[in-house]
Write a protein that holds these residues in place. Structure first.
Motif, PDB file in Angstrom:
ATOM      1  N   SER A  63      60.801  33.413  29.883  1.00  0.00           N
ATOM      2  CA  SER A  63      60.557  33.255  31.314  1.00  0.00           C
ATOM      3  C   SER A  63      61.159  34.433  32.085  1.00  0.00           C
ATOM      4  N   THR A  64      60.499  34.832  33.142  1.00  0.00           N
ATOM      5  CA  THR A  64      60.967  35.988  33.912  1.00  0.00           C
ATOM      6  C   THR A  64      62.223  35.662  34.709  1.00  0.00           C
ATOM      7  N   ARG A  65      62.477  34.401  34.965  1.00  0.00           N
ATOM      8  CA  ARG A  65      63.688  34.033  35.709  1.00  0.00           C
ATOM      9  C   ARG A  65      64.952  34.360  34.924  1.00  0.00           C
ATOM     10  N   LYS A  66      64.897  34.311  33.606  1.00  0.00           N
ATOM     11  CA  LYS A  66      66.076  34.558  32.778  1.00  0.00           C
ATOM     12  C   LYS A  66      66.186  35.995  32.299  1.00  0.00           C
ATOM     13  N   GLN A  67      65.243  36.842  32.649  1.00  0.00           N
ATOM     14  CA  GLN A  67      65.198  38.201  32.124  1.00  0.00           C
ATOM     15  C   GLN A  67      66.461  38.997  32.479  1.00  0.00           C
ATOM     16  N   ALA A  68      66.932  38.888  33.705  1.00  0.00           N
ATOM     17  CA  ALA A  68      68.133  39.630  34.114  1.00  0.00           C
ATOM     18  C   ALA A  68      69.372  39.135  33.355  1.00  0.00           C
ATOM     19  N   ASP A  69      69.483  37.827  33.161  1.00  0.00           N
ATOM     20  CA  ASP A  69      70.625  37.283  32.422  1.00  0.00           C
ATOM     21  C   ASP A  69      70.624  37.767  30.974  1.00  0.00           C
ATOM     22  N   PHE A  70      69.454  37.774  30.352  1.00  0.00           N
ATOM     23  CA  PHE A  70      69.369  38.214  28.964  1.00  0.00           C
ATOM     24  C   PHE A  70      69.612  39.715  28.844  1.00  0.00           C
ATOM     25  N   ALA A  71      69.186  40.484  29.817  1.00  0.00           N
ATOM     26  CA  ALA A  71      69.432  41.931  29.779  1.00  0.00           C
ATOM     27  C   ALA A  71      70.931  42.207  29.860  1.00  0.00           C
ATOM     28  N   GLN A  72      71.619  41.462  30.698  1.00  0.00           N
ATOM     29  CA  GLN A  72      73.062  41.628  30.808  1.00  0.00           C
ATOM     30  C   GLN A  72      73.756  41.179  29.516  1.00  0.00           C
ATOM     31  N   ALA A  73      73.322  40.062  28.948  1.00  0.00           N
ATOM     32  CA  ALA A  73      73.916  39.567  27.709  1.00  0.00           C
ATOM     33  C   ALA A  73      73.662  40.522  26.546  1.00  0.00           C
TER      34      ALA A  73
END
Length: 58
Positions: A31-41
């Protein structure tokens, strides 16, 4: 109703439940909503290496 029939039905139900769970996890992960969180992780292991290198330089 024999026990074998019950096990066959339970096996079919668990297969469907497992597939739906897998599809849900894939949808959540992509999902695109979690993309920023996963990029940071994804950068966390590299941040640890930088910290260890900074400690060695001191």
């Amino acid at each position: 109703m024999s026990i074998e029939h019950i096990f066959d039905s339970a096996s079919s139900v668990m297969t469907v439940v497992s597939f739906i769970t897998f599809a849900g996890i894939c949808a959540w992960a992509w999902s695109t909503r979690k993309q920023a969180d996963f990029a940071q992780a994804a950068q966390l292991p590299f941040m640890e290496e930088v910290r260890h290198e900074e400690k060695r330089d001191v």
